[in-house]
Motif scaffolding. Sequence first.
Motif, PDB file in Angstrom:
ATOM      1  N   THR A  19      -1.543   5.943  -5.781  1.00 12.37           N
ATOM      2  CA  THR A  19      -0.807   6.768  -4.809  1.00 12.37           C
ATOM      3  C   THR A  19      -0.661   5.951  -3.524  1.00 12.37           C
ATOM      4  O   THR A  19      -1.355   6.208  -2.543  1.00 12.37           O
ATOM      5  CB  THR A  19      -1.550   8.096  -4.544  1.00 12.37           C
ATOM      6  OG1 THR A  19      -2.895   7.799  -4.142  1.00 12.37           O
ATOM      7  CG2 THR A  19      -1.582   8.982  -5.768  1.00 12.37           C
ATOM      8  N   SER A  62       0.255   4.402  -0.043  1.00 15.51           N
ATOM      9  CA  SER A  62       0.748   4.898   1.252  1.00 15.51           C
ATOM     10  C   SER A  62       0.289   3.884   2.287  1.00 15.51           C
ATOM     11  O   SER A  62      -0.640   3.102   2.033  1.00 15.51           O
ATOM     12  CB  SER A  62       0.153   6.272   1.584  1.00 15.51           C
ATOM     13  OG  SER A  62      -1.213   6.128   1.885  1.00 15.51           O
ATOM     14  N   ARG A  63       0.943   3.919   3.427  1.00 13.60           N
ATOM     15  CA  ARG A  63       0.587   2.937   4.455  1.00 13.60           C
ATOM     16  C   ARG A  63      -0.892   3.044   4.827  1.00 13.60           C
ATOM     17  O   ARG A  63      -1.594   2.063   4.917  1.00 13.60           O
ATOM     18  CB  ARG A  63       1.468   3.170   5.699  1.00 13.60           C
ATOM     19  CG  ARG A  63       1.668   1.953   6.547  1.00 13.60           C
ATOM     20  CD  ARG A  63       2.744   2.191   7.593  1.00 13.60           C
ATOM     21  NE  ARG A  63       4.060   2.365   7.015  1.00 13.60           N
ATOM     22  CZ  ARG A  63       4.835   1.361   6.603  1.00 13.60           C
ATOM     23  NH1 ARG A  63       4.426   0.123   6.723  1.00 13.60           N
ATOM     24  NH2 ARG A  63       6.021   1.598   6.081  1.00 13.60           N
ATOM     25  N   SER A  64      -1.369   4.296   4.999  1.00 14.04           N
ATOM     26  CA  SER A  64      -2.759   4.444   5.456  1.00 14.04           C
ATOM     27  C   SER A  64      -3.746   4.074   4.348  1.00 14.04           C
ATOM     28  O   SER A  64      -4.773   3.459   4.604  1.00 14.04           O
ATOM     29  CB  SER A  64      -3.004   5.864   5.951  1.00 14.04           C
ATOM     30  OG  SER A  64      -2.782   6.778   4.903  1.00 14.04           O
ATOM     31  N   SER A  65      -3.451   4.416   3.081  1.00 19.58           N
ATOM     32  CA  SER A  65      -4.396   4.098   2.001  1.00 19.58           C
ATOM     33  C   SER A  65      -4.426   2.609   1.703  1.00 19.58           C
ATOM     34  O   SER A  65      -5.481   2.030   1.456  1.00 19.58           O
ATOM     35  CB  SER A  65      -3.995   4.815   0.708  1.00 19.58           C
ATOM     36  OG  SER A  65      -4.058   6.187   0.874  1.00 19.58           O
ATOM     37  N   CYS A  81      -6.880   7.254  -3.021  1.00 21.01           N
ATOM     38  CA  CYS A  81      -6.014   6.730  -4.088  1.00 21.01           C
ATOM     39  C   CYS A  81      -6.850   6.619  -5.375  1.00 21.01           C
ATOM     40  O   CYS A  81      -7.790   5.824  -5.420  1.00 21.01           O
ATOM     41  CB  CYS A  81      -5.471   5.356  -3.684  1.00 21.01           C
ATOM     42  SG  CYS A  81      -4.545   4.546  -5.009  1.00 21.01           S
TER      43      CYS A  81
END
Length: 262
Positions: free
Chosen positions: A238, A240-243, A22
């Motif tokens: 950016t 996101s669940r994982s970031s 990110c």
Amino acid sequence: MTFPNPLPRSLSPSRLADFQSCPRRFQHASIDRIPQPATYATVKGNFVHSILEHLFSLPALERTIEAARGFIPLAREEKLTEQAKVDIDFSPDLEAKLLSETEAILVKYFAMEDPRIVTSEGVELNIDVTVDDVPLRGILDRLDREEDGSLTIVDYKTGGLPNRDFDAQTFANTELYAALTAAALEETPVRIRLYYVAHGQVIERTVSDVVIAARRKAAVGAWKRINDYYEQGEFPATPSRSSCRFCAYKEICKKNGVPVPA
Ligand code: SF4
């Protein structure tokens, strides 16, 4: 917007990983320089790395498990800083957990390899090199010289075992270390060896010229985008669940209206 702080002087594998996961995270960590609080996992990782680093400062034949245990007070002094203790809410119970998990790791590590027969070119080896006009730097846990004369990059991992379906991700940082080493020493490491010391498992991967070229290209591309975003005055978020899951900047992002996944 103009940033009050300059760009970092160089790109390390961890900064590159921040940026790739990110760009806003990279901005907060490396330009805004907002500290990321320590976690129990990072403190344990630093603690174990410190013990193993000191172990390898000894003459080869003195690298025994007793000697490793003897470095625990030094690791405590170096890595259990007052700030780290505050961050992880340090308590006698947490100290007992840290010491018992460290002991288990040392036992597993000594079952994985005999450090008395390891020949290292460097331990906690700093590499600074410019590749294709991009200033890169990294600190290798170890760079070993094997019996056949080849070089191996060694990295200690104190966390969980990776999903082998995502080896490209697992080896991304260390493959960039390999690219740095190849550029700095003009000798390409032949393999990367990851020691998952909490699990007693080794995962190895061969380094190819194709991989080195790909990692160089990724770093060069990222550095260009970093410079562009810096000039534009904004690094995009950016989410996101994982970031976002383990990101230290969740609250800042939420306050700024970034839709951080729950
Ligand atoms: S919380 Fe998510 S969107 Fe915000 S900086 Fe971290 S990774 Fe990026």
